[in-house]
Design a protein around this motif. Structure first.
Motif, PDB file in Angstrom:
ATOM      1  N   SER A 264       0.850  -1.196   0.000  1.00 43.53           N
ATOM      2  CA  SER A 264       0.000   0.000   0.000  1.00 43.53           C
ATOM      3  C   SER A 264       0.884   1.243   0.000  1.00 43.53           C
ATOM      4  CB  SER A 264      -0.915  -0.006   1.232  1.00 43.53           C
ATOM      5  OG  SER A 264      -0.134  -0.119   2.407  1.00 43.53           O
ATOM      6  N   CYS A 265       0.406   2.270  -0.693  1.00 42.32           N
ATOM      7  CA  CYS A 265       1.196   3.498  -0.859  1.00 42.32           C
ATOM      8  C   CYS A 265       1.230   4.272   0.461  1.00 42.32           C
ATOM      9  CB  CYS A 265       0.586   4.348  -1.962  1.00 42.32           C
ATOM     10  SG  CYS A 265       1.428   5.906  -2.200  1.00 42.32           S
ATOM     11  N   LYS A 266       2.439   4.619   0.872  1.00 39.22           N
ATOM     12  CA  LYS A 266       2.598   5.311   2.149  1.00 39.22           C
ATOM     13  C   LYS A 266       2.198   6.787   2.027  1.00 39.22           C
ATOM     14  CE  LYS A 266       5.847   5.941   5.935  1.00 39.22           C
ATOM     15  NZ  LYS A 266       7.208   5.729   6.409  1.00 39.22           N
ATOM     16  N   ILE A 267       2.444   7.336   0.853  1.00 40.55           N
ATOM     17  CA  ILE A 267       2.193   8.768   0.645  1.00 40.55           C
ATOM     18  C   ILE A 267       0.694   9.077   0.821  1.00 40.55           C
ATOM     19  CG2 ILE A 267       2.481  10.723  -0.952  1.00 40.55           C
ATOM     20  CD1 ILE A 267       5.173   9.467  -0.448  1.00 40.55           C
ATOM     21  N   CYS A 268      -0.156   8.284   0.170  1.00 41.06           N
ATOM     22  CA  CYS A 268      -1.589   8.610   0.165  1.00 41.06           C
ATOM     23  C   CYS A 268      -2.408   7.636   1.007  1.00 41.06           C
ATOM     24  CB  CYS A 268      -2.108   8.617  -1.264  1.00 41.06           C
ATOM     25  SG  CYS A 268      -1.952   7.006  -2.073  1.00 41.06           S
ATOM     26  N   GLN A 269      -1.755   6.671   1.652  1.00 44.56           N
ATOM     27  CA  GLN A 269      -2.450   5.656   2.452  1.00 44.56           C
ATOM     28  C   GLN A 269      -3.531   4.958   1.642  1.00 44.56           C
ATOM     29  OE1 GLN A 269      -1.261   4.801   5.319  1.00 44.56           O
ATOM     30  NE2 GLN A 269       0.098   6.548   5.665  1.00 44.56           N
ATOM     31  N   GLU A 271      -5.227   6.112  -0.948  1.00 48.19           N
ATOM     32  CA  GLU A 271      -6.221   6.978  -1.595  1.00 48.19           C
ATOM     33  C   GLU A 271      -5.926   7.159  -3.086  1.00 48.19           C
ATOM     34  OE1 GLU A 271      -8.943   8.762  -0.161  1.00 48.19           O
ATOM     35  OE2 GLU A 271      -8.603   7.330   1.468  1.00 48.19           O
ATOM     36  N   GLY A 272      -4.661   7.090  -3.456  1.00 44.87           N
ATOM     37  CA  GLY A 272      -4.268   7.342  -4.843  1.00 44.87           C
ATOM     38  C   GLY A 272      -3.534   8.657  -4.964  1.00 44.87           C
ATOM     39  N   CYS A 273      -2.305   8.613  -5.479  1.00 42.23           N
ATOM     40  CA  CYS A 273      -1.529   9.847  -5.649  1.00 42.23           C
ATOM     41  C   CYS A 273      -0.587   9.659  -6.842  1.00 42.23           C
ATOM     42  CB  CYS A 273      -0.746  10.171  -4.380  1.00 42.23           C
ATOM     43  SG  CYS A 273       0.588   9.003  -4.041  1.00 42.23           S
ATOM     44  N   SER A 274       0.283  10.629  -7.097  1.00 44.70           N
ATOM     45  CA  SER A 274       1.130  10.544  -8.294  1.00 44.70           C
ATOM     46  C   SER A 274       2.189   9.450  -8.150  1.00 44.70           C
ATOM     47  CB  SER A 274       1.808  11.893  -8.553  1.00 44.70           C
ATOM     48  OG  SER A 274       2.662  12.222  -7.481  1.00 44.70           O
ATOM     49  N   VAL A 275       2.643   9.205  -6.911  1.00 37.87           N
ATOM     50  CA  VAL A 275       3.675   8.181  -6.700  1.00 37.87           C
ATOM     51  C   VAL A 275       3.134   6.791  -7.059  1.00 37.87           C
ATOM     52  CG1 VAL A 275       5.120   7.041  -4.956  1.00 37.87           C
ATOM     53  CG2 VAL A 275       4.913   9.526  -4.962  1.00 37.87           C
ATOM     54  N   CYS A 276       1.918   6.506  -6.648  1.00 42.03           N
ATOM     55  CA  CYS A 276       1.328   5.194  -6.936  1.00 42.03           C
ATOM     56  C   CYS A 276       0.474   5.236  -8.203  1.00 42.03           C
ATOM     57  CB  CYS A 276       0.518   4.707  -5.744  1.00 42.03           C
ATOM     58  SG  CYS A 276      -0.805   5.824  -5.243  1.00 42.03           S
ATOM     59  N   LYS A 277       0.581   6.322  -8.940  1.00 36.64           N
ATOM     60  CA  LYS A 277      -0.181   6.519 -10.182  1.00 36.64           C
ATOM     61  C   LYS A 277      -1.678   6.328  -9.959  1.00 36.64           C
ATOM     62  CE  LYS A 277       3.755   5.177 -12.979  1.00 36.64           C
ATOM     63  NZ  LYS A 277       4.574   3.974 -12.989  1.00 36.64           N
TER      64      LYS A 277
HETATM   65 ZN   LIG Z   1      -0.150   6.916  -3.403  1.00 35.71          ZN
END
Ligand SMILES: [Zn+2]
Length: 344
Positions: A264-269, A271-277
């Motif tokens: 799971s993406c740490k940046i957005c927990q 939610e979806g962000c640019s790092v996890c596209k």
């Molecule tokens: Zn993310």
């Protein structure tokens, strides 16, 4: 003649007094005391003197010669001492100045990540196995269920040395070699870190040389849930306890079934962000249950033994964990980059 000798003495002493180096002193000695020197010149006229005068002049000449010699010696000692003093002064060390700090190096970031992964898996009973970087076609491809002309070989185009020798494209041949050594007897529990090669054009995420760590666990009663549990421990250890993992179906010739693992993406927990596209998940590694063909080719009974395998790129792990945006930073040895990870 007496007068001339006394003149010579005065002249010599004056020149000695004003001499500034040993070379000049040497010249003075030759000029006055040498075989063709001034004193000898004067003494050539001795024949014209009376019997009584000769010893007197001779004595005077000797005396003057001695005086000049002595003056030369004294001056020479003085000059030597002065030279020594000057040298000492020039080479003086100020012991009160602060010392130059020693630049202490540290392990490269990649090395640290590899070591961290090694430490985790050895703590779970794995041992570290290594193998040659120049491999045979058999171990790199065929023994891993990739016969000649298999389409999946295209993804792993590499540098060939001869038709049968190549730069390994993965560390999996170490698995194949280790399995063979066990001659059909489990358990086999290893991780294989090392350098691998691909015929890739270098860019921010690709390099013609990179590192890989693969893991292999072969034993009786090994199941997919063992793989999932192991990967879960790994993900939480490397990226934090709050990370979730998910497995997606995938394809590798040497595993069946095959999966890709995301965290799971740490940046957005999530939610979806640019790092996890925008997906909330980040791909970390590939894994699966060892293909029965691979076990059989290595001399294991695939009915008795099962196994799981996984493979990851330490570069990718390091990039995600430490926010490195270009894979080339790992290899260009820019001290400004390397320094940032001294303490991690
Ligand atoms: Zn993310």
């Amino acid at each position: 003649m007496k007068e001339r000798l006394n003149e010579i003495k005065e002249e010599a002493l004056e020149q000695i007094q004003s001499a500034v180096d040993e070379k000049t002193l040497q010249d003075v000695r030759v000029y006055f005391l040498g075989k063709k020197g001034q004193i000898t010149e004067v003494l050539k006229g001795m024949g014209k003197l009376s019997k009584e005068e000769r010893p007197v002049i001779g004595q005077l000449a000797n005396q003057i010669r001695d005086e000049i010699s002595e003056a030369l010696e004294t001056k020479k000692t003085k000059l030597e001492q002065a030279a020594l003093e000057q040298q000492l002064e020039e080479e003086a060390v100020d012991v009160t100045l602060p010392g130059r700090p020693v630049q202490a190096g540290g392990p490269h970031l990649l090395r640290k990540v590899i070591r961290e992964i090694e430490d985790l898996f050895t703590s779970m009973g794995y041992s570290v196995a290594e193998g040659p970087e120049v491999e045979t076609d058999f171990y790199n491809f065929e023994s891993l269920n990739l016969p000649k002309n298999h389409p999946a070989r295209d993804m792993q185009d590499t540098f060939f040395i001869t038709k049968e020798l190549l730069m390994r494209t993965q560390t999996s041949p170490v698995q194949a070699r280790t399995l063979r050594k066990h001659e059909g007897q489990g358990p086999v529990k290893i991780i294989c870190p090392g350098k691998v090669y691909r015929r890739d054009t270098d860019d921010a995420t690709h390099s013609h040389q990179f590192t890989q760590i693969e893991g292999l666990y072969v034993d009786e009663n090994i199941r997919m849930s063992d793989l999932k549990g192991t990967l879960n421990v790994f993900a939480k250890h490397m990226f934090g306890e709050d990370r979730a993992i998910r497995l997606r179906p995938s394809f590798f010739p040497f595993t069946e079934p095959s999966v890709e693992m995301d965290i799971s993406c740490k940046i957005c927990q999530g939610e979806g962000c640019s790092v996890c596209k925008g997906s909330g998940w980040i791909e970390i590694l590939g894994a699966g249950m060892v293909h029965p063909n691979v076990l059989e080719m290595a001399g294991f009974d695939s009915n008795q033994y099962k196994g799981f395998a996984f493979g990851m790129g330490p570069e990718r792990i390091a990039m995600l964990k430490y926010g490195v945006e270009d894979i080339r930073h790992f290899y260009t040895n820019d001290i400004r980059f390397l320094k940032q990870f001294h303490g991690v």
